[in-house]
Design a protein around this motif. Structure first.
Motif, mmCIF file in Angstrom:
data_model
loop_
_atom_site.group_PDB
_atom_site.id
_atom_site.type_symbol
_atom_site.label_atom_id
_atom_site.label_comp_id
_atom_site.label_asym_id
_atom_site.label_seq_id
_atom_site.Cartn_x
_atom_site.Cartn_y
_atom_site.Cartn_z
ATOM 1 N N GLU A 173 0.845 -1.186 0.000
ATOM 2 C CA GLU A 173 0.000 0.000 0.000
ATOM 3 C C GLU A 173 0.883 1.239 0.000
ATOM 4 O O GLU A 173 1.891 1.298 0.700
ATOM 5 C CB GLU A 173 -0.901 0.006 1.235
ATOM 6 C CG GLU A 173 -1.932 -1.114 1.239
ATOM 7 C CD GLU A 173 -2.880 -1.014 2.422
ATOM 8 O OE1 GLU A 173 -2.810 0.007 3.149
ATOM 9 O OE2 GLU A 173 -3.668 -1.948 2.618
ATOM 10 N N SER A 174 0.505 2.219 -0.818
ATOM 11 C CA SER A 174 1.322 3.415 -0.907
ATOM 12 C C SER A 174 0.481 4.609 -1.340
ATOM 13 O O SER A 174 -0.731 4.501 -1.551
ATOM 14 C CB SER A 174 2.470 3.214 -1.901
ATOM 15 O OG SER A 174 2.020 3.300 -3.230
ATOM 16 N N PHE A 175 1.172 5.722 -1.497
ATOM 17 C CA PHE A 175 0.545 6.980 -1.887
ATOM 18 C C PHE A 175 0.256 7.050 -3.380
ATOM 19 O O PHE A 175 -0.381 7.985 -3.854
ATOM 20 C CB PHE A 175 1.482 8.141 -1.519
ATOM 21 C CG PHE A 175 2.856 7.990 -2.131
ATOM 22 C CD1 PHE A 175 3.140 8.515 -3.375
ATOM 23 C CD2 PHE A 175 3.844 7.276 -1.460
ATOM 24 C CE1 PHE A 175 4.399 8.358 -3.940
ATOM 25 C CE2 PHE A 175 5.103 7.120 -2.015
ATOM 26 C CZ PHE A 175 5.384 7.647 -3.254
ATOM 27 N N ILE A 176 0.717 6.083 -4.149
ATOM 28 C CA ILE A 176 0.596 6.131 -5.609
ATOM 29 C C ILE A 176 -0.803 5.682 -6.035
ATOM 30 O O ILE A 176 -1.275 4.632 -5.593
ATOM 31 C CB ILE A 176 1.664 5.246 -6.271
ATOM 32 C CG1 ILE A 176 3.059 5.752 -5.885
ATOM 33 C CG2 ILE A 176 1.502 5.224 -7.785
ATOM 34 C CD1 ILE A 176 4.190 4.896 -6.397
ATOM 35 N N PRO A 177 -1.478 6.458 -6.876
ATOM 36 C CA PRO A 177 -2.821 6.084 -7.341
ATOM 37 C C PRO A 177 -2.836 4.708 -8.011
ATOM 38 O O PRO A 177 -1.845 4.291 -8.608
ATOM 39 C CB PRO A 177 -3.163 7.191 -8.348
ATOM 40 C CG PRO A 177 -2.318 8.351 -7.938
ATOM 41 C CD PRO A 177 -1.041 7.753 -7.411
ATOM 42 N N ALA A 178 -3.959 4.025 -7.897
ATOM 43 C CA ALA A 178 -4.083 2.650 -8.383
ATOM 44 C C ALA A 178 -3.722 2.514 -9.860
ATOM 45 O O ALA A 178 -3.035 1.567 -10.249
ATOM 46 C CB ALA A 178 -5.507 2.148 -8.145
ATOM 47 N N ALA A 179 -4.189 3.449 -10.693
ATOM 48 C CA ALA A 179 -3.908 3.355 -12.129
ATOM 49 C C ALA A 179 -2.408 3.443 -12.407
ATOM 50 O O ALA A 179 -1.884 2.721 -13.264
ATOM 51 C CB ALA A 179 -4.649 4.467 -12.879
ATOM 52 N N GLU A 180 -1.718 4.314 -11.691
ATOM 53 C CA GLU A 180 -0.272 4.441 -11.878
ATOM 54 C C GLU A 180 0.461 3.213 -11.363
ATOM 55 O O GLU A 180 1.479 2.801 -11.922
ATOM 56 C CB GLU A 180 0.242 5.699 -11.168
ATOM 57 C CG GLU A 180 -0.222 6.999 -11.815
ATOM 58 C CD GLU A 180 0.396 8.209 -11.139
ATOM 59 O OE1 GLU A 180 1.506 8.072 -10.581
ATOM 60 O OE2 GLU A 180 -0.235 9.280 -11.175
ATOM 61 N N ARG A 181 -0.059 2.600 -10.307
ATOM 62 C CA ARG A 181 0.568 1.399 -9.767
ATOM 63 C C ARG A 181 0.493 0.248 -10.766
ATOM 64 O O ARG A 181 1.425 -0.545 -10.896
ATOM 65 C CB ARG A 181 -0.094 0.996 -8.448
ATOM 66 C CG ARG A 181 0.208 1.950 -7.318
ATOM 67 C CD ARG A 181 -0.451 1.494 -6.026
ATOM 68 N NE ARG A 181 -0.007 0.153 -5.650
ATOM 69 C CZ ARG A 181 1.175 -0.104 -5.112
ATOM 70 N NH1 ARG A 181 2.031 0.869 -4.879
ATOM 71 N NH2 ARG A 181 1.506 -1.335 -4.778
ATOM 72 N N GLU B 259 7.173 2.135 -1.623
ATOM 73 C CA GLU B 259 5.970 2.000 -2.440
ATOM 74 C C GLU B 259 5.988 0.728 -3.294
ATOM 75 O O GLU B 259 5.241 0.603 -4.240
ATOM 76 C CB GLU B 259 5.782 3.241 -3.314
ATOM 77 C CG GLU B 259 6.636 3.412 -4.553
ATOM 78 C CD GLU B 259 8.150 3.285 -4.445
ATOM 79 O OE1 GLU B 259 8.655 2.345 -3.804
ATOM 80 O OE2 GLU B 259 8.825 4.114 -5.067
#
Length: 218
Positions: free
Chosen positions: A139-147, A198
């Motif tokens: 889990e991180s601060f990066i939006p799901a689409a970018e992940r 991340e």
């Protein structure tokens, strides 16, 4: 990633390379050099060496966001100008994470780098670091689409294949391949969640474990 972001990243990398170029005349030759991308640049090797009671000098020439062509293009500044006695390389993880990733292309360019170093610095001891595992479930601060895009090609399967190829390359160039991956893995052979920011980049505690693996080669 939009064109503006890409351009900014390229500018930032160029600035770092120029900063290193201007610092190189102040450096002592025949020391230890770390070269690579952010995973090399963020390695707190100076702090870890001091904590271990060592007075050895290390020049970190990592550049965040760099790909293997970037190291090849700036090999004079990042490696050769320093004439290191020992070289630790960690480059190519951003290539593995690129949409156009090709293992053959990555190894071809890695071979070019090793060939140049072997020719120009025949006495340099080359240490090739394995690629670190990743954890797409962190889990991180990066939006799901970018992940999703971040881990589309940057999978642990692709990393394992690249590491196998690196071992062969190391043998071909009489270099030392060092497995710095195993100490970071969980039971599913992913990067342990507590070791990563991340899913890709490492916290200092993870680097401490990697440092302990590398210490015999310093």
């Amino acid at each position: 990633m939009n064109d503006e972001a890409v351009d900014f990243l390229d500018i930032e990398k160029a600035i770092k390379a120029e900063r290193y170029r201007q610092l190189n005349p102040l450096a002592q030759k025949g020391r230890i050099v770390f070269a690579g991308s952010s995973l090399a640049e963020q390695f707190p090797v100076d702090e870890l060496l001091k904590a271990a009671g060592s007075d050895k000098t290390v020049y970190n020439r990592g550049i965040s966001g760099d790909v293997i062509q970037g190291l090849l293009d700036n090999i004079e500044t990042l490696i050769l100008d320093l004439a290191p006695s020992k070289l630790f390389i960690n480059i190519g993880s951003n290539n593995i994470g690129s949409p156009d990733y090709s293992l053959d292309t990555l190894m071809y360019k890695y071979k070019e780098i090793l060939s140049i170093v072997r020719t120009r610095l025949p006495d340099c001891k080359i240490h090739i670091l394995s690629y670190y595992p990743v954890n797409p479930d962190k889990e991180s601060f990066i939006p799901a689409a970018e992940r999703i895009e971040m881990f589309r090609t940057r999978s642990n399967e692709a990393i394992s294949q690249a590491n196998t190829a690196l071992q062969t390359l190391a043998e071909d160039f009489n270099a030392e391949y060092i497995d710095v991956s195993s100490v970071l893995m969980d039971e599913e052979r992913r990067l342990k969640a507590e070791y990563t920011v991340e899913g890709v980049h490492l916290w200092p505690e993870a680097y401490r474990l990697v440092f302990e693996v590398l210490l015999p080669w310093f």
